[in-house]
Design a protein around this motif. Structure first.
Motif, short mmCIF file in Angstrom:
data_model
loop_
_atom_site.label_atom_id
_atom_site.label_comp_id
_atom_site.label_asym_id
_atom_site.label_seq_id
_atom_site.Cartn_x
_atom_site.Cartn_y
_atom_site.Cartn_z
N ILE A 134 -55.17 -66.94 -78.35
CA ILE A 134 -55.55 -65.55 -78.11
C ILE A 134 -55.84 -65.43 -76.63
O ILE A 134 -56.73 -66.10 -76.10
N LYS B 281 -61.38 -60.82 -76.85
CA LYS B 281 -61.17 -62.18 -77.34
C LYS B 281 -62.44 -62.75 -77.98
O LYS B 281 -62.40 -63.26 -79.11
N ILE C 221 -58.87 -69.67 -77.75
CA ILE C 221 -59.17 -68.50 -76.94
C ILE C 221 -59.28 -68.95 -75.49
O ILE C 221 -60.15 -69.74 -75.14
#
Length: 253
Positions: free
Chosen positions: A43, A51, A205
């Motif tokens: 992400i 995020k 992330i």
């Protein structure tokens, strides 16, 4: 066969009060994706893209305004996230700050097992030692306090706390950002080894697009809370749809 993690139209907004004015801020809007066992989904997006909000929703730190989260085909009960502790685990950006400085590593891991399993004292001791060894740590490290570890070792301790319950999914929220390149490479290799061995799925992330290209199978790009690109990592890098994604990829070199 259903995906390990399925997210459908997840949305979250916040309100900021300024004097008499109340401003609505959309953190996430209708975000949908899926993640299979043994795969990595990255992400990406700049600060404020949503995020970290997404990560907090997935582990129950915050509750979504709308949308559905499924694990192994079963809809997650957002009122009782504790029952999913053994399935989905979260690793924070700063390993050192996420650990109790007054508690030995072995006691931290003991607490996790005592609260989330039915293992007896001896079984917990064996599990702690085997988990530390899997992550390249020593038995005696169970008696260490966090300040006694190097940065790379602290990241391994954070991984141990996450992996002690044998989860199926790890969420890594900028967990590799603070490491220097050589330590980051070591941890990445360890993560890939664990994934191949145990079939772990990772939700990565990060803003490090080189890392994304190296280890992720798919990527999702968030911009102001909205999905602007999603798909196979190589395909998105080679043919980004949104101008925002094109700028991110260009700026990464």
């Amino acid at each position: 066969m259903s995906a390990l993690l399925e997210v459908e139209q997840l949305s979250k907004c916040y309100f900021k009060q300024r004097g008499l004015n109340r401003k609505k801020i959309i953190a996430l809007q209708d975000v949908s994706f899926s993640l299979d066992t043994g795969k990595t989904l990255a992400i990406i997006g700049e600060t404020g893209s949503g995020k970290s909000t997404l990560a907090k929703l997935l582990v129950g730190i915050e509750k979504p305004d709308s949308g559905i989260i499924r694990l192994s085909g079963q809809q997650v009960d957002i009122t009782n996230y504790k029952k999913y502790n053994h399935v989905i685990r979260f690793i924070f950006q700063d390993a050192g700050h996420s650990l109790n400085p007054l508690q030995k590593v072995g006691q931290m891991l003991e607490d996790v097992l005592r609260l989330s399993t039915i293992l007896d004292t001896e079984q917990r001791r064996v599990k702690i030692r085997s988990t530390l060894r899997t992550l390249g740590l020593l038995d005696e490290h169970a008696e260490y306090y966090p300040h006694m570890f190097s940065g790379g070792q602290l990241q391994r301790v954070a991984l141990a706390r996450a992996l002690i319950l044998d989860p199926k999914l790890l969420i890594l929220d900028e967990a590799l950002t603070a490491l220097d390149p050589s330590l980051r490479a070591q941890i990445v290799n360890l993560l890939l080894e664990l994934q191949q061995k145990n079939g772990l799925a990772y939700l990565l992330i990060t803003n490090n697009l080189r890392l994304v290209r190296h280890i992720s199978d798919e990527m999702l790009v968030l911009h102001e809370g909205q999905m602007v690109d999603v798909g196979n990592t190589t395909a998105v890098f080679n043919n980004p749809v949104h101008d925002y994604t094109k700028r991110l990829i260009k700026s990464s070199g």
